[in-house]
Scaffold this motif. Structure first.
Motif, PDB file in Angstrom:
ATOM      1  N   UNK A  66     -11.036 -29.127  27.203  1.00 57.05           N
ATOM      2  CA  UNK A  66     -10.157 -27.962  27.307  1.00 57.05           C
ATOM      3  C   UNK A  66      -9.578 -27.568  25.948  1.00 57.05           C
ATOM      4  N   UNK A  67      -9.472 -28.521  25.039  1.00 54.93           N
ATOM      5  CA  UNK A  67      -9.028 -28.203  23.679  1.00 54.93           C
ATOM      6  C   UNK A  67     -10.104 -27.432  22.930  1.00 54.93           C
ATOM      7  N   UNK A  68     -11.357 -27.777  23.178  1.00 53.91           N
ATOM      8  CA  UNK A  68     -12.466 -27.048  22.566  1.00 53.91           C
ATOM      9  C   UNK A  68     -12.439 -25.596  23.041  1.00 53.91           C
ATOM     10  N   UNK A  69     -12.257 -25.417  24.337  1.00 54.58           N
ATOM     11  CA  UNK A  69     -12.188 -24.060  24.899  1.00 54.58           C
ATOM     12  C   UNK A  69     -11.030 -23.293  24.285  1.00 54.58           C
ATOM     13  N   UNK A  70      -9.884 -23.928  24.171  1.00 47.59           N
ATOM     14  CA  UNK A  70      -8.725 -23.276  23.546  1.00 47.59           C
ATOM     15  C   UNK A  70      -9.056 -22.851  22.117  1.00 47.59           C
ATOM     16  N   UNK A  71      -9.761 -23.696  21.376  1.00 47.51           N
ATOM     17  CA  UNK A  71     -10.151 -23.368  20.013  1.00 47.51           C
ATOM     18  C   UNK A  71     -11.045 -22.141  19.959  1.00 47.51           C
ATOM     19  N   UNK A  72     -11.995 -22.046  20.870  1.00 50.19           N
ATOM     20  CA  UNK A  72     -12.894 -20.886  20.891  1.00 50.19           C
ATOM     21  C   UNK A  72     -12.149 -19.614  21.286  1.00 50.19           C
ATOM     22  N   UNK A  73     -11.183 -19.734  22.176  1.00 51.63           N
ATOM     23  CA  UNK A  73     -10.389 -18.557  22.554  1.00 51.63           C
ATOM     24  C   UNK A  73      -9.523 -18.119  21.368  1.00 51.63           C
ATOM     25  N   UNK A  74      -8.948 -19.074  20.649  1.00 53.82           N
ATOM     26  CA  UNK A  74      -8.188 -18.736  19.437  1.00 53.82           C
ATOM     27  C   UNK A  74      -9.091 -18.061  18.401  1.00 53.82           C
ATOM     28  N   UNK A  75     -10.299 -18.566  18.230  1.00 50.38           N
ATOM     29  CA  UNK A  75     -11.234 -17.978  17.279  1.00 50.38           C
ATOM     30  C   UNK A  75     -11.574 -16.538  17.666  1.00 50.38           C
ATOM     31  N   UNK A  77      -9.810 -14.521  19.545  1.00 47.01           N
ATOM     32  CA  UNK A  77      -8.614 -13.705  19.366  1.00 47.01           C
ATOM     33  C   UNK A  77      -8.383 -13.347  17.909  1.00 47.01           C
ATOM     34  N   UNK A  78      -8.601 -14.313  17.031  1.00 47.34           N
ATOM     35  CA  UNK A  78      -8.441 -14.071  15.599  1.00 47.34           C
ATOM     36  C   UNK A  78      -9.432 -13.010  15.129  1.00 47.34           C
ATOM     37  N   UNK A  79     -10.671 -13.120  15.558  1.00 45.19           N
ATOM     38  CA  UNK A  79     -11.686 -12.138  15.165  1.00 45.19           C
ATOM     39  C   UNK A  79     -11.323 -10.738  15.640  1.00 45.19           C
ATOM     40  N   UNK A  80     -10.918 -10.627  16.892  1.00 50.41           N
ATOM     41  CA  UNK A  80     -10.620  -9.308  17.448  1.00 50.41           C
ATOM     42  C   UNK A  80      -9.319  -8.755  16.872  1.00 50.41           C
ATOM     43  N   UNK A  81      -8.273  -9.570  16.815  1.00 53.62           N
ATOM     44  CA  UNK A  81      -6.989  -9.095  16.313  1.00 53.62           C
ATOM     45  C   UNK A  81      -7.092  -8.701  14.841  1.00 53.62           C
ATOM     46  N   UNK A  82      -7.417  -9.652  13.997  1.00 49.07           N
ATOM     47  CA  UNK A  82      -7.471  -9.361  12.562  1.00 49.07           C
ATOM     48  C   UNK A  82      -8.631  -8.436  12.231  1.00 49.07           C
ATOM     49  N   UNK A  83      -9.772  -8.663  12.858  1.00 49.37           N
ATOM     50  CA  UNK A  83     -10.939  -7.830  12.579  1.00 49.37           C
ATOM     51  C   UNK A  83     -10.710  -6.367  12.885  1.00 49.37           C
ATOM     52  N   UNK A  84     -10.048  -6.088  14.003  1.00 53.07           N
ATOM     53  CA  UNK A  84      -9.790  -4.681  14.345  1.00 53.07           C
ATOM     54  C   UNK A  84      -8.815  -4.045  13.360  1.00 53.07           C
ATOM     55  N   UNK A  85      -7.847  -4.812  12.883  1.00 54.40           N
ATOM     56  CA  UNK A  85      -6.911  -4.271  11.895  1.00 54.40           C
ATOM     57  C   UNK A  85      -7.587  -4.057  10.543  1.00 54.40           C
ATOM     58  N   UNK A  96      -9.188   2.086  16.644  1.00 58.78           N
ATOM     59  CA  UNK A  96      -9.373   0.641  16.547  1.00 58.78           C
ATOM     60  C   UNK A  96      -8.083  -0.121  16.836  1.00 58.78           C
ATOM     61  N   UNK A  97      -6.957   0.553  16.624  1.00 56.81           N
ATOM     62  CA  UNK A  97      -5.679  -0.072  16.946  1.00 56.81           C
ATOM     63  C   UNK A  97      -5.527  -0.396  18.424  1.00 56.81           C
ATOM     64  N   UNK A  98      -6.285   0.307  19.273  1.00 51.53           N
ATOM     65  CA  UNK A  98      -6.230   0.046  20.714  1.00 51.53           C
ATOM     66  C   UNK A  98      -6.899  -1.271  21.086  1.00 51.53           C
ATOM     67  N   UNK A  99      -7.765  -1.775  20.206  1.00 53.12           N
ATOM     68  CA  UNK A  99      -8.464  -3.039  20.466  1.00 53.12           C
ATOM     69  C   UNK A  99      -7.596  -4.236  20.082  1.00 53.12           C
ATOM     70  N   UNK A 104      -4.692 -10.002  20.391  1.00 55.92           N
ATOM     71  CA  UNK A 104      -3.390 -10.657  20.511  1.00 55.92           C
ATOM     72  C   UNK A 104      -3.252 -11.401  21.828  1.00 55.92           C
ATOM     73  N   UNK A 105      -3.749 -10.796  22.888  1.00 53.55           N
ATOM     74  CA  UNK A 105      -3.717 -11.453  24.198  1.00 53.55           C
ATOM     75  C   UNK A 105      -4.556 -12.725  24.181  1.00 53.55           C
ATOM     76  N   UNK A 106      -5.727 -12.661  23.549  1.00 51.67           N
ATOM     77  CA  UNK A 106      -6.558 -13.859  23.450  1.00 51.67           C
ATOM     78  C   UNK A 106      -5.862 -14.950  22.632  1.00 51.67           C
TER      79      UNK A 106
END
Length: 122
Positions: A66-75, A77-85, A96-99, A104-106
Motif C-alpha cells: 500500500x505504500x508503493x501504491x501511495x508513492x505512485x499516486x503521489x507521483x 499527482x506531482x506530474x499532473x499538478x506541477x506539469x499542468x502549471x 490547463x489551470x482546470x487540470x 492536487x486531489x491526487x
C-alpha cells in the motif's frame, strides 16, 4: 522500492533545474503572475520529489504494498499538478489551470494513503 527512490532523486534534480529556469529564464518573458505560478509548480514539484524519496525508504523499511501504491499516486499527482502549471506558463493556455486541481486531489489522496499505510504497518 528502487523505482520510487530513483524517481524521487531525478525529480528533485528536475525541480531544481525548472525552478532556476523560472527564476532566470522566464523573468523577462512572462508577467509576475505567471512567475508566481511557475514558482508554485516548482515548489510542489520539489516537495513531492522528496516525498517520493521518503516513500521509497518507507517501502524498503516496511515492505507494504500500500505504500508503493501511495508513492505512485503521489507521483501521478506531482506530474499532473506541477506539469499542468508548467505547461500553462509556457503555453499561455489558461484552460490547463482546470487540470491542476486533479493533480492536487491526487496529491491529497496519496498522502492519505501513505498515512493509512503507516497506521496499519508501522
Amino acid at each position: 522500492m528502487k523505482t520510487l527512490l530513483v524517481l524521487g532523486a531525478l525529480n528533485s534534480a528536475l525541480a531544481v533545474m525548472l525552478g532556476a529556469f523560472g527564476a532566470h529564464g522566464l523573468k523577462s518573458r512572462v508577467d509576475d503572475s505567471m512567475l508566481a505560478t511557475w514558482a508554485t509548480a516548482s515548489e510542489y514539484h520539489f516537495y513531492h520529489a522528496l516525498a517520493l524519496l521518503l516513500t521509497g525508504l518507507l517501502v524498503k523499511a516496511f515492505g507494504a504494498p500500500s505504500m508503493v501504491t501511495a508513492g505512485w499516486v503521489l507521483f501521478a499527482g506531482m506530474l499532473v499538478f506541477s506539469g499542468s502549471l508548467y505547461a500553462l506558463v509556457l503555453s499561455g493556455q489558461q484552460w490547463l489551470g482546470a487540470i491542476t486541481p486533479l493533480g492536487g486531489t491526487a496529491l491529497i489522496i496519496g498522502w492519505l494513503m501513505l498515512a493509512w499505510s503507516l497506521f496499519k504497518h508501522v
